[in-house]
Design a protein around this motif. Structure first.
Motif, mmCIF file in Angstrom:
data_model
loop_
_atom_site.group_PDB
_atom_site.id
_atom_site.type_symbol
_atom_site.label_atom_id
_atom_site.label_comp_id
_atom_site.label_asym_id
_atom_site.label_seq_id
_atom_site.Cartn_x
_atom_site.Cartn_y
_atom_site.Cartn_z
ATOM 1 N N SER A 142 0.788 -1.229 0.000
ATOM 2 C CA SER A 142 0.000 0.000 0.000
ATOM 3 C C SER A 142 0.822 1.281 0.000
ATOM 4 O O SER A 142 0.255 2.372 -0.135
ATOM 5 C CB SER A 142 -0.934 0.010 1.216
ATOM 6 N N ALA A 143 2.142 1.190 0.138
ATOM 7 C CA ALA A 143 2.989 2.389 0.175
ATOM 8 C C ALA A 143 4.368 2.024 -0.357
ATOM 9 O O ALA A 143 4.826 0.890 -0.195
ATOM 10 C CB ALA A 143 3.092 2.941 1.592
ATOM 11 N N VAL A 144 5.038 2.994 -0.978
ATOM 12 C CA VAL A 144 6.358 2.729 -1.536
ATOM 13 C C VAL A 144 7.155 4.022 -1.578
ATOM 14 O O VAL A 144 6.585 5.113 -1.725
ATOM 15 C CB VAL A 144 6.250 2.100 -2.949
ATOM 16 N N SER A 145 8.482 3.911 -1.435
ATOM 17 C CA SER A 145 9.345 5.086 -1.525
ATOM 18 C C SER A 145 10.758 4.670 -1.899
ATOM 19 O O SER A 145 11.310 3.715 -1.336
ATOM 20 C CB SER A 145 9.382 5.831 -0.192
ATOM 21 N N PHE A 146 11.342 5.399 -2.865
ATOM 22 C CA PHE A 146 12.782 5.289 -3.087
ATOM 23 C C PHE A 146 13.508 5.966 -1.935
ATOM 24 O O PHE A 146 13.061 6.988 -1.403
ATOM 25 C CB PHE A 146 13.176 5.974 -4.391
ATOM 26 N N ILE A 147 14.647 5.389 -1.546
ATOM 27 C CA ILE A 147 15.536 5.996 -0.555
ATOM 28 C C ILE A 147 16.909 6.037 -1.210
ATOM 29 O O ILE A 147 17.638 5.047 -1.211
ATOM 30 C CB ILE A 147 15.596 5.184 0.750
ATOM 31 N N ARG A 171 19.183 3.548 -5.212
ATOM 32 C CA ARG A 171 19.174 2.093 -5.350
ATOM 33 C C ARG A 171 18.467 1.359 -4.220
ATOM 34 O O ARG A 171 18.482 0.123 -4.193
ATOM 35 C CB ARG A 171 20.615 1.579 -5.472
ATOM 36 N N ARG A 172 17.839 2.081 -3.308
ATOM 37 C CA ARG A 172 17.070 1.417 -2.256
ATOM 38 C C ARG A 172 15.597 1.764 -2.383
ATOM 39 O O ARG A 172 15.242 2.913 -2.637
ATOM 40 C CB ARG A 172 17.578 1.818 -0.863
ATOM 41 N N VAL A 173 14.757 0.760 -2.192
ATOM 42 C CA VAL A 173 13.313 0.937 -2.265
ATOM 43 C C VAL A 173 12.686 0.314 -1.028
ATOM 44 O O VAL A 173 13.027 -0.813 -0.645
ATOM 45 C CB VAL A 173 12.723 0.268 -3.524
ATOM 46 N N ILE A 222 -2.983 -0.431 -8.502
ATOM 47 C CA ILE A 222 -1.753 0.159 -7.961
ATOM 48 C C ILE A 222 -2.111 1.159 -6.874
ATOM 49 O O ILE A 222 -2.921 2.053 -7.077
ATOM 50 C CB ILE A 222 -0.942 0.816 -9.088
ATOM 51 N N HIS A 223 -1.488 1.007 -5.717
ATOM 52 C CA HIS A 223 -1.758 1.870 -4.569
ATOM 53 C C HIS A 223 -0.897 3.125 -4.546
ATOM 54 O O HIS A 223 -1.371 4.190 -4.151
ATOM 55 C CB HIS A 223 -1.487 1.114 -3.261
ATOM 56 N N ALA A 224 0.392 3.000 -4.884
ATOM 57 C CA ALA A 224 1.326 4.100 -4.601
ATOM 58 C C ALA A 224 2.455 4.133 -5.616
ATOM 59 O O ALA A 224 2.849 3.103 -6.176
ATOM 60 C CB ALA A 224 1.897 3.941 -3.196
ATOM 61 N N LEU A 225 2.996 5.353 -5.823
ATOM 62 C CA LEU A 225 4.109 5.595 -6.736
ATOM 63 C C LEU A 225 5.246 6.297 -6.009
ATOM 64 O O LEU A 225 5.021 7.031 -5.058
ATOM 65 C CB LEU A 225 3.665 6.503 -7.888
ATOM 66 N N SER A 226 6.468 6.094 -6.514
ATOM 67 C CA SER A 226 7.616 6.861 -6.047
ATOM 68 C C SER A 226 8.640 6.935 -7.170
ATOM 69 O O SER A 226 8.909 5.943 -7.850
ATOM 70 C CB SER A 226 8.254 6.201 -4.819
ATOM 71 N N LEU A 227 9.204 8.129 -7.361
ATOM 72 C CA LEU A 227 10.258 8.336 -8.342
ATOM 73 C C LEU A 227 11.603 8.471 -7.651
ATOM 74 O O LEU A 227 11.690 9.073 -6.572
ATOM 75 C CB LEU A 227 9.993 9.598 -9.155
ATOM 76 N N SER A 228 12.647 7.930 -8.265
ATOM 77 C CA SER A 228 13.988 8.202 -7.768
ATOM 78 C C SER A 228 14.270 9.689 -7.931
ATOM 79 O O SER A 228 13.658 10.369 -8.764
ATOM 80 C CB SER A 228 15.025 7.365 -8.520
ATOM 81 N N SER A 229 15.201 10.220 -7.152
ATOM 82 C CA SER A 229 15.441 11.668 -7.144
ATOM 83 C C SER A 229 15.879 12.208 -8.499
ATOM 84 O O SER A 229 15.618 13.366 -8.823
ATOM 85 C CB SER A 229 16.476 12.022 -6.071
ATOM 86 N N ASP A 230 16.535 11.370 -9.316
ATOM 87 C CA ASP A 230 16.951 11.829 -10.647
ATOM 88 C C ASP A 230 15.891 11.564 -11.711
ATOM 89 O O ASP A 230 16.070 11.898 -12.879
ATOM 90 C CB ASP A 230 18.273 11.179 -11.057
ATOM 91 N N ARG A 265 14.002 6.297 -12.491
ATOM 92 C CA ARG A 265 13.332 5.060 -12.101
ATOM 93 C C ARG A 265 12.022 5.362 -11.370
ATOM 94 O O ARG A 265 11.914 6.346 -10.646
ATOM 95 C CB ARG A 265 14.235 4.200 -11.216
ATOM 96 N N LEU A 266 11.069 4.458 -11.570
ATOM 97 C CA LEU A 266 9.758 4.564 -10.950
ATOM 98 C C LEU A 266 9.464 3.277 -10.203
ATOM 99 O O LEU A 266 9.699 2.181 -10.723
ATOM 100 C CB LEU A 266 8.688 4.773 -12.033
ATOM 101 N N ALA A 267 8.942 3.398 -8.984
ATOM 102 C CA ALA A 267 8.460 2.248 -8.214
ATOM 103 C C ALA A 267 6.954 2.360 -8.066
ATOM 104 O O ALA A 267 6.420 3.436 -7.785
ATOM 105 C CB ALA A 267 9.127 2.207 -6.839
ATOM 106 N N ALA A 268 6.251 1.241 -8.256
ATOM 107 C CA ALA A 268 4.795 1.195 -8.114
ATOM 108 C C ALA A 268 4.425 -0.025 -7.287
ATOM 109 O O ALA A 268 4.886 -1.138 -7.559
ATOM 110 C CB ALA A 268 4.123 1.135 -9.474
#
Length: 384
Positions: A20-25, A28-30, A356-364, A367-370
Motif C-alpha cells: 500500500s505504500a512505496v518510496s525510493f531511498i 538504489r534502495r526501495v 496500484i496503490h502508490a508511486l515513487s520516483l527516484s530523485s533523478d 526510475r519509478l516504483a509502483a
C-alpha cells in the motif's frame, strides 16, 4: 528523457497482503509497506541477473495478450522495519537516509537506514500464493516453490504518537516540514528533523490527501466522510494558510462530490495537481491541475483512471506528471498540453484486479516504483 524507452526492470514479490505504500531511498534502495503494517527494504543490484523464463501454463491457450515481463531477476529484501501494527498508508524519504511512514496504528515512524540492522528473520515472499494453491487443490495446480528470504530487522528510531488513523503524509520540497492528516480531521505540521509539532488545525471529516507548497506557506487538504449511501456523506477540498491555519480558498465547488485521493505541488509551486479517487464511475479517476493562487482549475487530463485514481507525483524534469489507479496502470502526462505520453502496465479491468496503490520516483527521475494489491513492487527504468 525518452519515456517511449521505459522498461520494466524488476517485479519484487511480497504477497503477504496488499502493498500500500512505496518510496525510493536514494537511487538504489526501495522501501514498501503493506496492509499488515510490515515494511521491507530492497537493495537494487548494480549488476542484476536476467529474469528466468516463466514456466509454461498448460491451463492457458496462449491466445490472450501477454503481460510485460521484468528484465531482471528479483533481488531478495535486505531489511524488515519493525514497529507498525496496522495498514501503512504512506512512505516518504529524506536525505537519502530517513524513511518516514504513516499508519492506521495512529503513529508516524522514522527509520534511519544508515545504521546497521539487527537480528535476522526469515520470510516466505509468496506465502499467499502457496496457501491459495493448497486451498484450491481441485484446480490441479501445484503450489509454487517457496521464495525464501533472510532479512535483518530494525526498530523505529523515532515514533510520533497520534490518536486516530493517519491517512495523509507528505513532505515539503526541502524536506524540512512534514504534514499529516488523520481520520479525526486533524491536520498537523511537524519539524521533520526534530519530530516536533509546529501547527495544527481541524477540518470536516477525514483529512485524506495532504500536500505542502514549496515555500511551506500553503497546504492542500481533501476532506471526506467515507459513507456511500448515507445523507451524512461529505467531500471537500481547501487550500489553507499553513502558518495561520486558516482557509485561503474553498475548492469544494470546483470538485463537487469528488473524493480527491492524492495531491502534489510542482517544484516551483505554480501548479497543484490533484486526483479523483474513491470509487469513481467509469474512467473518471482524473488528474486536475489547479492554480494555487486562486484555487481555480486550470486543466484536466483524459482519459481518467477506471474506477478511481490512487496516487500521483511530479517528475523532476518539471514537464511531466505521473498518475496511477485502480485500473492497474501508470500514466505519464505532459504538463504543457495535458497529453498522455506513455502508459505503463496492462489494464486488467475492474477495480479489484491488482490495482496500484502508490508511486515513487527516484530523485533523478530515471526510475519509478509502483506498489500493487497483488503483492508486488514494480520498478521501471524511465530513461537514462
Amino acid at each position: 528523457m525518452n519515456f517511449d524507452q521505459a522498461k520494466l526492470l524488476w517485479s519484487l514479490p511480497w504477497d503477504a497482503d496488499w502493498v500500500s505504500a512505496v518510496s525510493f531511498i536514494g537511487p538504489r534502495r526501495v522501501a514498501a509497506g503493506n496492509h499488515l503494517g510490515e515494511i521491507l527494504v530492497w537493495e537494487l543490484p548494480e549488476n542484476p541477473e536476467p529474469a528466468p523464463e516463466p514456466p509454461a501454463d498448460k491451463n492457458k491457450s496462449g491466445s490472450g495478450e501477454k503481460s510485460e515481463r521484468p528484465l531482471h531477476a528479483a533481488p531478495p529484501p535486505a531489511r524488515q522495519l519493525v514497529g507498525h501494527t496496522n495498514v501503512i498508508n504512506r512512505c516518504v524519504c529524506a536525505e537519502d537516509r530517513w524513511l518516514i511512514s504513516a499508519s492506521h496504528d495512529h503513529t508516524v515512524c522514522y527509520w534511519d537506514l544508515n545504521v546497521a540492522p539487527g537480528a535476522s528473520a526469515k520470510l516466505t515472499l509468496n506465502a499467499r500464493a502457496i496457501e491459495d494453491a493448497q486451498r484450491n487443490k481441485s484446480s490441479g495446480r501445484k503450489p509454487p516453490a517457496p521464495l525464501e528470504a533472510e532479512v535483518r530487522t530494525q526498530p523505529a528510531a523515532k515514533t510520533i504518537e497520534g490518536k486516530e488513523w493517519i491517512n495523509g503524509l507528505s513532505l515539503s520540497h526541502d524536506r524540512a516540514t512534514l504534514i499529516t492528516g488523520d481520520d479525526a480531521g486533524q491536520v498537523t505540521l511537524f519539524d521533520r528533523a526534530a519530530g516536533t509539532e509546529l501547527k495544527r488545525w481541524q477540518v470536516k471529516g477525514w483529512a485524506y490527501a495532504v500536500a505542502l507548497s514549496p515555500d511551506r506557506k500553503q497546504a492542500f487538504v481533501s476532506e471526506r466522510y467515507p459513507l456511500v449511501f448515507d445523507s451524512g456523506r461529505h467531500t471537500g477540498a481547501k487550500l489553507w494558510d499553513a502558518t495561520a491555519g486558516t482557509v485561503q480558498h474553498d475548492l469544494s465547488k470546483e470538485f463537487k462530490d469528488m473524493q480527491l485521493a492524492a495531491a502534489a505541488y510542482s517544484a516551483d509551486g505554480s501548479v497543484l495537481a490533484v486526483g479523483r479517487g474513491g470509487e469513481a464511475d467509469g474512467p473518471n479517476g482524473k488528474v486536475f491541475l489547479v492554480d494555487p493562487a486562486t484555487g481555480k482549475k486550470q486543466r484536466e487530463f483524459s482519459p481518467g483512471h477506471l474506477n478511481g485514481l490512487t496516487d500521483l507525483c511530479f517528475h523532476p524534469d518539471g514537464k511531466h506528471l505521473l498518475s496511477a489507479g485502480r485500473d492497474t496502470v501508470v500514466r505519464i502526462w505532459s504538463l504543457a498540453d495535458g497529453k498522455l505520453v506513455k502508459e505503463l502496465g496492462k489494464p486488467r479491468g475492474g477495480q479489484f484486479k491488482d490495482w496500484i496503490h502508490a508511486l515513487s520516483l527516484s530523485s533523478d527521475g530515471t526510475r519509478l516504483a509502483a506498489a500493487d494489491m497483488a503483492g508486488y513492487v514494480h520498478i521501471w527504468q524511465l530513461g537514462s
